[in-house]
Write an enzyme that holds these catalytic residues in place. Sequence first.
Site, mmCIF file in Angstrom:
data_model
loop_
_atom_site.group_PDB
_atom_site.id
_atom_site.type_symbol
_atom_site.label_atom_id
_atom_site.label_comp_id
_atom_site.label_asym_id
_atom_site.label_seq_id
_atom_site.Cartn_x
_atom_site.Cartn_y
_atom_site.Cartn_z
ATOM 1 N N ASP A 168 0.341 -11.027 4.790
ATOM 2 C CA ASP A 168 1.291 -10.055 5.312
ATOM 3 C C ASP A 168 1.349 -8.960 4.238
ATOM 4 O O ASP A 168 1.270 -9.266 3.053
ATOM 5 C CB ASP A 168 2.650 -10.754 5.471
ATOM 6 C CG ASP A 168 3.703 -9.834 6.030
ATOM 7 O OD1 ASP A 168 3.375 -9.058 6.929
ATOM 8 O OD2 ASP A 168 4.852 -9.891 5.558
ATOM 9 N N LYS A 169 1.454 -7.686 4.627
ATOM 10 C CA LYS A 169 1.386 -6.613 3.620
ATOM 11 C C LYS A 169 2.704 -6.393 2.865
ATOM 12 O O LYS A 169 2.791 -6.608 1.667
ATOM 13 C CB LYS A 169 0.950 -5.294 4.262
ATOM 14 C CG LYS A 169 0.875 -4.124 3.244
ATOM 15 C CD LYS A 169 0.518 -2.821 3.897
ATOM 16 C CE LYS A 169 1.721 -2.157 4.546
ATOM 17 N NZ LYS A 169 2.650 -1.521 3.597
ATOM 18 N N THR A 170 3.726 -5.974 3.602
ATOM 19 C CA THR A 170 4.965 -5.513 2.962
ATOM 20 C C THR A 170 5.685 -6.652 2.237
ATOM 21 O O THR A 170 5.995 -7.669 2.832
ATOM 22 C CB THR A 170 5.897 -4.873 4.000
ATOM 23 O OG1 THR A 170 5.153 -3.893 4.717
ATOM 24 C CG2 THR A 170 7.097 -4.219 3.348
ATOM 25 N N GLY B 130 2.142 -4.337 10.383
ATOM 26 C CA GLY B 130 2.661 -3.521 11.487
ATOM 27 C C GLY B 130 2.480 -2.042 11.214
ATOM 28 O O GLY B 130 2.720 -1.202 12.088
#
Length: 657
Positions: free
Chosen positions: A355-357, A503
């Site tokens: 997941d990035k954030t 996202g």
Amino acid sequence: MEHSNHQHHQENHHDHHAHMIKDFKIRFWISLILTIPILLFSDMIQDWLSFNIQFEGKDYVIFGLASILFFYGGWPFLKGLKEELSDKNPGMMTLIALAITVAYFYSSAVAFGLEGMGFFRELATLIVIMLLGHWMEMRSIMGASKALEKLADLMPNEAHLIVDGETKDISAGELKKGDLILVKANEKIPADGTIEEGESHLDESMLTGESKPVKREKGDEVIGGSINGKQSLKIKISKTGEDSYLNQVINMVKEAQQSKSKTQNLANVAAKWLTFISIGAGIITLSVWLILGKDFDFSLGRMVTVMVIACPHALGLAIPLLVSISTSLSAEKGLLIRNRTAFENARKVSAIVFDKTGTLTEGKFGVTRIHISGEWKKDQILKIAASLESSSEHPIAQGVLEKAKEENITLKEVSNFESITGKGIQGDIDGKTYQVVSPGYLEENSISIPQETDSDEAETIVFLLEEKKLLGFIALADSIREESHQAIKTLREKGIKLYMATGDNEKTAKAVSEQLKLDGYYSEVLPDEKVKVIEELQKKGEFVAMTGDGVNDAPALAKANIGIAVGSGTDVAVETADIILVNSNPQDIAKLILFGKATYNKMIQNLGWAVGYNAIALPLATGFIPGLMIQPAVGAALMSLSTIICAANAQLLRRKI
């Protein structure tokens, strides 16, 4: 009261274990003292060392000493035999008890006139060495579980409760949800809560593995057991007793230590079969030598040696000790294992979806540039935008406000504030309506987007409008964590494919992916769509680990071969994750996979040693191999040496994290 009950239970368990260690220690030393005269009175030892001690009734004295030794020193094994047989699960205690019982009763018969050679010397050395092995094993297990005791000891016993502005000292176990307490400088926080007043730097290293003290201010959550810095804090209690973060961690570590993985089940099956093999081999050895015409005492000697050597003591220790050490060490470093099998399977991971954030990036947006489209100045744009954003909880809003704070900008009052669903916010300032909106809002309202927005950077842009007239834009970026580069490098060196699912828009995702040199990325993915990303990789034959925040990413975490919840902070009860990383540090993911691999390797080494040792030693004990025959005392020494080697090898795991 819950906390004090839990602590009381911890103390009882600790005291019981400490008592057992003390008991084995005393039995070992008393048995050793009794063994010395038995060895000195042995004719064979006297011949070896060229001295002579003879007196009338010597055999009866040896019998008396051996009897005390058998019933006192051998008691733990005789008791273990009863327990194993009543559970219909014969194991190592059965083997030791059988060997010493056969040796004792046969030797006693010889002492009172039966023709043959006694085994009191072998009986004594077997009991002493087995007691030593057990004592060493229990000390190792005790050492491995000390991390849990350290955690339990973190909670202070007292709290300063604030009632009607006055403080009174009460037991920490009496705290209830909603209580307001005072925590003075350098004191431990007695329960989970939220800061109502004050700010300070807290040391959470024992709870989260984060070595640097972290700043906490009004509105922030704090964890019971962390150490306050140099400022006083007023804290409202949110969780106590079993609900607290610390207790959740302790219970999770305990469950992980008690849970069985496939490797452990394999060890248990091997130990059981070895028990049957050794009993069978003992009976066959006795029978074959008798058939071959050897006398009973020689045949019995071979049988005793076989049963001593085949005892799967090391096998019984090989896995449980590693489980205990690995889960305790992991908890100390902020890696909470909920699923043992998943942890051991970390060695199989061939692809990771991040997941990035908040995982690869800081999760905090900082202003990178401000652009003006009309006659306004940059600080005016920032002032209006920050005033509007002051009512929003969004990370972008926090980034704009942080920039305004840095520039010492005084915010204006906003009226008629409202959110424009999915597109931005608006409100009235000084009688005019302003909006802070996304590029999508401009497209919908046919407002042209300035060319200056084009950038190769991973930026998120918000536009400021006055009555739908564009005044300018603010660009923000979520910076990549320093630790991400090192973590990605470590994992790539291990041949693992690395992907990111976010996202965010295509441009932002691509920029982050290129900076980190990932193998690929998936942009504009909703949380429930991440499941398809996992499935896609699994269809290609990848063993996939998914890292996410544990709430939005629950379906993907459940679908992945290994679900790793990151940045869950104080919320450790993430049902879908196999492993929980208390911090959002991507280096912990690399550490976890490497530590899982190291733990599995140690398990295989211990299993190999325990089973391999038996495979070599058992044939030697039978005496069927010409010129190669080992005595019962040597068999007992080898058996205990095998146990100690397994315990020492398990302790080496501490260097791997």
